[in-house]
Motif scaffolding. Structure first.
Motif, mmCIF file in Angstrom:
data_model
loop_
_atom_site.group_PDB
_atom_site.id
_atom_site.type_symbol
_atom_site.label_atom_id
_atom_site.label_comp_id
_atom_site.label_asym_id
_atom_site.label_seq_id
_atom_site.Cartn_x
_atom_site.Cartn_y
_atom_site.Cartn_z
ATOM 1 N N PHE A 119 21.899 8.505 -34.445
ATOM 2 C CA PHE A 119 21.612 7.603 -34.061
ATOM 3 C C PHE A 119 20.305 7.096 -32.716
ATOM 4 C CE2 PHE A 119 22.613 4.537 -30.008
ATOM 5 C CZ PHE A 119 23.648 4.143 -30.423
ATOM 6 N N ALA A 120 20.084 5.907 -33.064
ATOM 7 C CA ALA A 120 18.592 5.980 -32.152
ATOM 8 C C ALA A 120 18.794 5.084 -30.913
ATOM 9 C CB ALA A 120 17.610 5.069 -33.121
ATOM 10 N N GLY A 121 18.873 5.300 -29.581
ATOM 11 C CA GLY A 121 19.274 4.827 -28.647
ATOM 12 C C GLY A 121 19.360 5.749 -27.522
ATOM 13 N N HIS A 122 20.218 5.113 -26.628
ATOM 14 C CA HIS A 122 20.532 5.407 -24.655
ATOM 15 C C HIS A 122 21.473 7.036 -25.513
ATOM 16 C CE1 HIS A 122 18.262 1.796 -24.231
ATOM 17 N NE2 HIS A 122 18.093 2.277 -23.616
ATOM 18 N N LEU A 123 21.452 7.744 -24.038
ATOM 19 C CA LEU A 123 22.398 8.670 -24.508
ATOM 20 C C LEU A 123 22.398 9.434 -23.110
ATOM 21 C CD1 LEU A 123 23.673 11.153 -26.300
ATOM 22 C CD2 LEU A 123 22.042 12.368 -26.118
ATOM 23 N N VAL A 124 24.293 9.337 -22.567
ATOM 24 C CA VAL A 124 23.979 10.407 -20.879
ATOM 25 C C VAL A 124 24.342 11.321 -21.150
ATOM 26 C CG1 VAL A 124 25.485 9.915 -19.480
ATOM 27 C CG2 VAL A 124 24.572 8.218 -19.921
ATOM 28 N N MET A 125 23.745 13.312 -21.476
ATOM 29 C CA MET A 125 23.903 14.009 -22.105
ATOM 30 C C MET A 125 25.281 14.692 -20.933
ATOM 31 S SD MET A 125 20.018 15.532 -22.827
ATOM 32 C CE MET A 125 18.888 14.904 -20.907
ATOM 33 N N PHE A 126 25.573 15.746 -21.196
ATOM 34 C CA PHE A 126 26.469 17.347 -20.478
ATOM 35 C C PHE A 126 25.927 17.783 -21.811
ATOM 36 C CE2 PHE A 126 29.508 15.115 -23.428
ATOM 37 C CZ PHE A 126 30.313 15.748 -24.127
ATOM 38 N N PRO A 127 26.765 19.559 -20.587
ATOM 39 C CA PRO A 127 26.013 19.702 -19.855
ATOM 40 C C PRO A 127 24.502 20.319 -19.903
ATOM 41 C CG PRO A 127 27.923 21.143 -20.061
ATOM 42 C CD PRO A 127 27.540 20.325 -21.579
ATOM 43 N N SER A 128 24.447 21.359 -19.594
ATOM 44 C CA SER A 128 23.344 22.546 -20.126
ATOM 45 C C SER A 128 22.104 20.837 -19.673
ATOM 46 C CB SER A 128 23.065 22.344 -21.264
ATOM 47 O OG SER A 128 24.401 23.119 -21.734
ATOM 48 N N GLY A 129 21.976 20.599 -18.002
ATOM 49 C CA GLY A 129 20.372 19.931 -18.000
ATOM 50 C C GLY A 129 21.169 18.833 -17.568
ATOM 51 N N TRP A 130 21.728 17.831 -18.388
ATOM 52 C CA TRP A 130 22.455 16.417 -17.743
ATOM 53 C C TRP A 130 21.270 15.865 -18.073
ATOM 54 C CZ3 TRP A 130 27.965 15.855 -17.540
ATOM 55 C CH2 TRP A 130 28.531 16.842 -16.823
ATOM 56 N N GLY A 131 21.412 14.719 -17.475
ATOM 57 C CA GLY A 131 20.446 13.460 -17.324
ATOM 58 C C GLY A 131 20.217 12.543 -18.199
ATOM 59 N N MET A 132 19.355 12.007 -19.006
ATOM 60 C CA MET A 132 20.047 10.869 -20.047
ATOM 61 C C MET A 132 18.101 11.121 -21.155
ATOM 62 S SD MET A 132 21.006 7.149 -18.031
ATOM 63 C CE MET A 132 20.836 6.626 -19.784
ATOM 64 N N PHE A 133 18.581 10.410 -22.024
ATOM 65 C CA PHE A 133 17.449 10.289 -23.484
ATOM 66 C C PHE A 133 17.637 9.451 -24.169
ATOM 67 C CE2 PHE A 133 15.681 12.778 -26.975
ATOM 68 C CZ PHE A 133 15.160 13.142 -26.206
ATOM 69 N N ASP A 134 16.679 9.241 -24.848
ATOM 70 C CA ASP A 134 15.826 7.692 -25.658
ATOM 71 C C ASP A 134 16.176 8.538 -26.984
ATOM 72 O OD1 ASP A 134 15.817 5.533 -27.136
ATOM 73 O OD2 ASP A 134 14.045 4.843 -25.539
ATOM 74 N N LEU A 135 17.759 8.355 -27.708
ATOM 75 C CA LEU A 135 17.223 9.101 -28.704
ATOM 76 C C LEU A 135 16.314 8.216 -30.038
ATOM 77 C CD1 LEU A 135 21.300 9.718 -29.132
ATOM 78 C CD2 LEU A 135 18.916 11.583 -29.019
ATOM 79 N N TYR A 136 14.815 8.850 -30.191
ATOM 80 C CA TYR A 136 13.975 7.876 -31.632
ATOM 81 C C TYR A 136 13.398 7.245 -30.597
ATOM 82 C CZ TYR A 136 16.646 11.253 -34.826
ATOM 83 O OH TYR A 136 17.145 12.007 -35.723
ATOM 84 N N GLY A 137 13.214 7.271 -29.054
ATOM 85 C CA GLY A 137 12.259 5.989 -28.445
ATOM 86 C C GLY A 137 11.384 6.828 -27.950
ATOM 87 N N ARG A 138 11.652 6.766 -26.750
ATOM 88 C CA ARG A 138 11.075 7.376 -25.066
ATOM 89 C C ARG A 138 11.307 8.800 -25.082
ATOM 90 N NH1 ARG A 138 12.840 3.047 -21.016
ATOM 91 N NH2 ARG A 138 14.535 2.753 -22.878
ATOM 92 N N ASN A 139 12.454 9.630 -25.623
ATOM 93 C CA ASN A 139 12.575 10.348 -25.095
ATOM 94 C C ASN A 139 13.750 10.586 -23.632
ATOM 95 O OD1 ASN A 139 11.833 11.538 -27.967
ATOM 96 N ND2 ASN A 139 9.871 12.308 -26.724
ATOM 97 N N VAL A 173 29.970 12.427 -12.546
ATOM 98 C CA VAL A 173 30.598 13.268 -12.665
ATOM 99 C C VAL A 173 31.881 13.971 -11.891
ATOM 100 C CG1 VAL A 173 29.738 15.678 -13.499
ATOM 101 C CG2 VAL A 173 28.620 13.396 -14.793
ATOM 102 N N ASN A 174 32.623 13.915 -12.394
ATOM 103 C CA ASN A 174 34.082 14.641 -11.581
ATOM 104 C C ASN A 174 34.375 13.770 -10.142
ATOM 105 O OD1 ASN A 174 35.021 16.449 -13.950
ATOM 106 N ND2 ASN A 174 32.775 18.551 -12.384
ATOM 107 N N GLY A 175 34.011 12.789 -10.581
ATOM 108 C CA GLY A 175 34.510 11.590 -9.291
ATOM 109 C C GLY A 175 33.150 11.169 -8.051
ATOM 110 N N THR A 176 32.045 12.350 -8.757
ATOM 111 C CA THR A 176 30.645 11.762 -7.967
ATOM 112 C C THR A 176 29.641 10.991 -9.102
ATOM 113 O OG1 THR A 176 30.831 13.686 -6.741
ATOM 114 C CG2 THR A 176 28.555 13.073 -7.137
ATOM 115 N N GLN A 177 29.019 10.268 -7.721
ATOM 116 C CA GLN A 177 28.352 9.296 -8.765
ATOM 117 C C GLN A 177 26.654 10.496 -8.334
ATOM 118 O OE1 GLN A 177 27.452 5.113 -8.237
ATOM 119 N NE2 GLN A 177 25.632 5.303 -7.850
ATOM 120 N N VAL A 178 25.808 10.196 -10.021
ATOM 121 C CA VAL A 178 24.733 11.036 -9.947
ATOM 122 C C VAL A 178 24.110 10.326 -10.651
ATOM 123 C CG1 VAL A 178 26.592 13.307 -10.735
ATOM 124 C CG2 VAL A 178 26.509 11.916 -12.325
ATOM 125 N N VAL A 179 23.838 8.983 -11.684
ATOM 126 C CA VAL A 179 23.190 8.428 -12.274
ATOM 127 C C VAL A 179 23.355 6.394 -11.792
ATOM 128 C CG1 VAL A 179 22.214 7.457 -14.332
ATOM 129 C CG2 VAL A 179 22.937 9.657 -14.255
#
Length: 220
Positions: A119-139, A173-179
């Motif tokens: 897949f090329a596009g956006h990714l919401v990661m979990f867990p192990s660091g969490w965050g967001m990624f742009d797959l085959y894009g901006r990383n 995540v678990n009821g708390t806004q994180v992004v």
């Protein structure tokens, strides 16, 4: 009496102005879009999804992504339907390995990357660091992972909620806004499938998904 009439007229004008501004800010086509709630996973099988049979299965009402041999390219279980603006609820768990998984969206299948279900596009990661990624894009995208790390669980179930509306992504995540993040490059936003990630890895790993209820065109 004249003063009261003037105040009433002023309020009417203010209300009319507010309604006009609201109508201008929200195009008619957007206001007319219908919202629909869809169970992406029926709890029994992978109807409505596509991916490698050797990695993806259903066990006890849970979608299981699992490998015992190396995964050379991150691979995904993808919905056959495509989505643009949505609210997604899912319950997710990393069972084995410390490699993150994630939920992909706003993108496309990228078979040119040597896997028909990568897949090329956006990714919401979990867990192990969490965050967001742009797959085959901006990383890695400029999203602070610390709020999610604080409330997330490494090898247990996490309740995940995502809103992807316009150019804005919000995550709980678990009821708390994180992004709460807006993509500064909206041309990168595509109508595409929802993808469940099994990350490239040289060690055995296992990740679970359940719930997976999506509402299209939610109120922002």
């Amino acid at each position: 009496m004249r003063g009261k009439r003037f105040v009433g007229w002023g309020l009417a004008v203010s209300l009319a102005w507010l309604l006009a501004v609201t109508a201008t800010a929200t195009p008619q086509g957007e206001r007319d879009k219908k919202s629909e709630t869809i169970k992406l996973f029926n709890g029994k099988n992978l109807d409505g999804w596509e991916g490698h049979d050797k990695y993806w299965s259903v066990k006890d009402g849970v979608i299981v992504g699992k490998n015992t041999k190396p995964v050379p390219v991150s691979t995904y279980l993808l919905t056959k339907q495509k989505f643009r603006d949505f609210h997604l609820k899912a319950t997710v768990k990393l069972v084995q390995s410390e490699m993150h998984s994630g939920i992909a969206f706003w993108g496309r299948k990228a078979p040119e990357r040597k896997d028909p279900f990568t897949f090329a596009g956006h990714l919401v990661m979990f867990p192990s660091g969490w965050g967001m990624f742009d797959l085959y894009g901006r990383n890695l995208l400029p999203v602070d992972p610390k709020p999610a790390i604080k409330v997330g669980k490494q090898h247990d179930w996490n309740d995940l909620e995502m809103w992807a509306v316009g150019d804005r992504v919000r995550v709980k995540v678990n009821g708390t806004q994180v992004v709460d993040w807006r993509d500064p490059e909206p041309k990168r936003i595509l109508t595409g499938p929802i993808g469940l990630q099994l990350h490239s890895n040289s060690v055995p790993q296992e990740v679970h998904f359940k719930g997976l209820v999506l509402t299209t065109n939610p109120a922002d």
